[in-house]
Scaffold this motif. Structure first.
Motif, PDB file in Angstrom:
ATOM      1  N   GLY A 211       0.795  -1.222   0.000  1.00  0.00           N
ATOM      2  CA  GLY A 211       0.000   0.000   0.000  1.00  0.00           C
ATOM      3  C   GLY A 211       0.823   1.265   0.000  1.00  0.00           C
ATOM      4  O   GLY A 211       1.687   1.485  -0.857  1.00  0.00           O
ATOM      5  N   GLN A 212       0.600   2.091   0.995  1.00  0.00           N
ATOM      6  CA  GLN A 212       1.129   3.449   1.040  1.00  0.00           C
ATOM      7  C   GLN A 212       2.648   3.504   0.856  1.00  0.00           C
ATOM      8  O   GLN A 212       3.164   4.311   0.069  1.00  0.00           O
ATOM      9  CB  GLN A 212       0.742   4.092   2.373  1.00  0.00           C
ATOM     10  N   ASP A 213       3.380   2.678   1.572  1.00  0.00           N
ATOM     11  CA  ASP A 213       4.844   2.770   1.572  1.00  0.00           C
ATOM     12  C   ASP A 213       5.471   2.400   0.234  1.00  0.00           C
ATOM     13  O   ASP A 213       6.589   2.838  -0.064  1.00  0.00           O
ATOM     14  CB  ASP A 213       5.436   1.859   2.657  1.00  0.00           C
TER      15      ASP A 213
ATOM     16  N   TRP B 226       3.733   2.429  -2.927  1.00  0.00           N
ATOM     17  CA  TRP B 226       2.931   2.877  -4.060  1.00  0.00           C
ATOM     18  C   TRP B 226       3.791   3.432  -5.195  1.00  0.00           C
ATOM     19  O   TRP B 226       3.764   2.934  -6.322  1.00  0.00           O
ATOM     20  CB  TRP B 226       1.916   3.907  -3.577  1.00  0.00           C
TER      21      TRP B 226
ATOM     22  N   SER C 283      -2.964  -3.241  -6.946  1.00  0.00           N
ATOM     23  CA  SER C 283      -2.878  -2.893  -5.525  1.00  0.00           C
ATOM     24  C   SER C 283      -3.963  -3.652  -4.787  1.00  0.00           C
ATOM     25  O   SER C 283      -5.151  -3.351  -4.919  1.00  0.00           O
ATOM     26  CB  SER C 283      -3.074  -1.384  -5.352  1.00  0.00           C
TER      27      SER C 283
ATOM     28  N   ASN D 172      -3.226  -3.205   2.069  1.00  0.00           N
ATOM     29  CA  ASN D 172      -2.843  -1.949   2.730  1.00  0.00           C
ATOM     30  C   ASN D 172      -2.012  -2.184   3.983  1.00  0.00           C
ATOM     31  O   ASN D 172      -2.203  -1.513   4.986  1.00  0.00           O
ATOM     32  CB  ASN D 172      -4.082  -1.167   3.175  1.00  0.00           C
TER      33      ASN D 172
ATOM     34  N   SER E  43       0.773  -1.311   5.009  1.00  0.00           N
ATOM     35  CA  SER E  43       1.460  -0.129   5.536  1.00  0.00           C
ATOM     36  C   SER E  43       0.531   1.073   5.639  1.00  0.00           C
ATOM     37  O   SER E  43       0.957   2.162   6.007  1.00  0.00           O
ATOM     38  CB  SER E  43       2.645   0.233   4.624  1.00  0.00           C
ATOM     39  N   GLY E  44      -0.736   0.864   5.304  1.00  0.00           N
ATOM     40  CA  GLY E  44      -1.704   1.950   5.258  1.00  0.00           C
ATOM     41  C   GLY E  44      -2.268   2.099   3.860  1.00  0.00           C
ATOM     42  O   GLY E  44      -1.618   1.722   2.882  1.00  0.00           O
ATOM     43  N   PRO E  45      -3.476   2.635   3.738  1.00  0.00           N
ATOM     44  CA  PRO E  45      -4.118   2.734   2.422  1.00  0.00           C
ATOM     45  C   PRO E  45      -3.468   3.796   1.538  1.00  0.00           C
ATOM     46  O   PRO E  45      -2.936   4.792   2.028  1.00  0.00           O
ATOM     47  CB  PRO E  45      -5.561   3.115   2.760  1.00  0.00           C
ATOM     48  N   VAL E  46      -3.516   3.565   0.233  1.00  0.00           N
ATOM     49  CA  VAL E  46      -3.083   4.568  -0.733  1.00  0.00           C
ATOM     50  C   VAL E  46      -4.210   5.594  -0.858  1.00  0.00           C
ATOM     51  O   VAL E  46      -5.334   5.242  -1.198  1.00  0.00           O
ATOM     52  CB  VAL E  46      -2.793   3.925  -2.102  1.00  0.00           C
ATOM     53  N   SER E  47      -3.920   6.848  -0.595  1.00  0.00           N
ATOM     54  CA  SER E  47      -4.974   7.871  -0.631  1.00  0.00           C
ATOM     55  C   SER E  47      -4.404   9.163  -1.209  1.00  0.00           C
ATOM     56  O   SER E  47      -3.191   9.337  -1.322  1.00  0.00           O
ATOM     57  CB  SER E  47      -5.529   8.126   0.776  1.00  0.00           C
TER      58      SER E  47
ATOM     59  N   VAL F  16      -4.364  10.303  -4.219  1.00  0.00           N
ATOM     60  CA  VAL F  16      -3.564  10.094  -5.424  1.00  0.00           C
ATOM     61  C   VAL F  16      -3.987  11.055  -6.527  1.00  0.00           C
ATOM     62  O   VAL F  16      -5.168  11.169  -6.849  1.00  0.00           O
ATOM     63  CB  VAL F  16      -3.702   8.634  -5.920  1.00  0.00           C
TER      64      VAL F  16
END
Length: 326
Positions: A217-219, A221, A236, A239, A241-245, A247
């Motif tokens: 995820g976040q880390d 992307w 993808s 998540n 490492s956390g959600p991708v947001s 973008v």
């Protein structure tokens, strides 16, 4: 009466409670399964934390293997005493007994143990849709799989090898690199020590890859996008490492007119026929020896110790699959 893990509020592992509940009664179309082994999946932490909303109080987990205890009206696919496995139940698989829709159950071959089934079913079905449906991996194809030493990743390494493909797997340690290579990874990249995109370019003689599978995820992307060829596909599907947001879609243009998809198992296994097909593919891989799933003893937790299981999982201290044992 029966015992289960329940949450009454969202938060860390400490919100999980060991409670006594009434033994479930199967409704029409349902089956009550006496769970013998329960799969722990990262998505369970998303429900617990509130990243994925759930009505409270709520059970946790959607995957387990066990024996049919009783059936509701209209159920003909299974009978009491059958060995079954499921991965798409309503929340509440972290329990001694769980009511499951009959069309979500697969009959478990005698050659596959309850523990092996619970450790591999959701993860194996996930790898099946990723490599065989979302993007169809071809023999000799090189592709990138983030978190290759995780439960899904290790099955992906083995499945890719069976397909004759070349999986490049990212890992966080030399020990995890060895584990991924042993499972069938063509190459590994230690993301703590190496630049992932640069190393992918080196391994592919500058061509990069047509598809990246990313559950981090976040880390990861942007680094995942940087590994793709022009018009490549970013898958993808998690998540950790956390959600991708937040973008800006313009980044896809800047990096080569890229494609992105955010799939889930529930978007692919939508009918009983699809479940039977996918589960038979997985069982065949396991029965042939192409896929092996070993759960370390230290990653088998008593059901009542689910808090510790989640702490261990979220510390990234696990390798492969973990289980809860009622």
């Amino acid at each position: 009466m029966a015992k289960r893990i329940q949450i009454s509020q969202h938060g860390g592992p400490e919100v999980m409670q060991w409670v006594e509940v009434d033994l479930p009664e199967p409704q029409a179309g349902e089956v009550v399964v006496e769970n013998k082994a329960i799969g722990i999946n990262y998505i369970d932490t998303y429900v617990r934390s509130g990243l994925y909303p759930a009505s409270l109080p709520s059970g946790l987990g959607t995957e387990a293997a066990g024996v049919v205890k009783s059936i509701g009206a209209g159920v003909t696919a299974v009978k009491p005493g059958d060995r079954v496995v499921y991965a798409q139940s309503a929340l509440g698989a972290y329990s001694e007994f769980h009511a499951v829709q009959a069309d979500k159950l697969a009959i478990l071959p005698d050659s596959i143990s309850f523990e092996l089934a619970a450790a591999s079913f959701l993860k194996g079905l996930t790898v099946h849709y990723l490599l065989c449906q979302t993007y169809v991996i071809q023999p000799d194809e090189i592709f990138l799989f983030q978190a290759a030493a995780g439960g899904v990743g290790l099955i992906a390494c083995q499945w890719a090898k069976a397909l004759g493909a070349h999986l490049i797997g990212t890992v966080g340690s030399a020990e995890k690199a060895e584990r991924a290579k042993k499972a069938g990874a063509w190459a590994t990249i230690n993301y703590r020590e190496e630049d992932v995109a640069r190393r992918v370019s080196e391994l592919t003689n500058g061509k990069k890859v047509r598809v990246v599978y990313d559950s981090v995820g976040q880390d990861t992307w942007e680094s995942s996008l940087d590994c793709l060829q022009r018009r490549g596909l970013m898958v993808s599907f998690g998540n950790s490492s956390g959600p991708v947001s937040g973008v800006n879609l313009g980044i896809l243009t800047q990096k080569g007119s890229l494609y992105v998809t955010r799939p889930s198992l529930n978007g692919y296994v939508t009918t009983r026929e699809a479940l039977i097909w996918a589960s038979n593919e997985l069982f065949s891989m396991i029965s042939s020896g192409a896929i092996k799933v070993d759960v370390p003893e230290q990653q088998k937790f008593a059901l009542k110790d689910a808090q510790q299981a989640h702490k261990t999982l979220e510390s990234r201290g696990t390798q492969g699959s973990s289980l809860l044992i009622p």
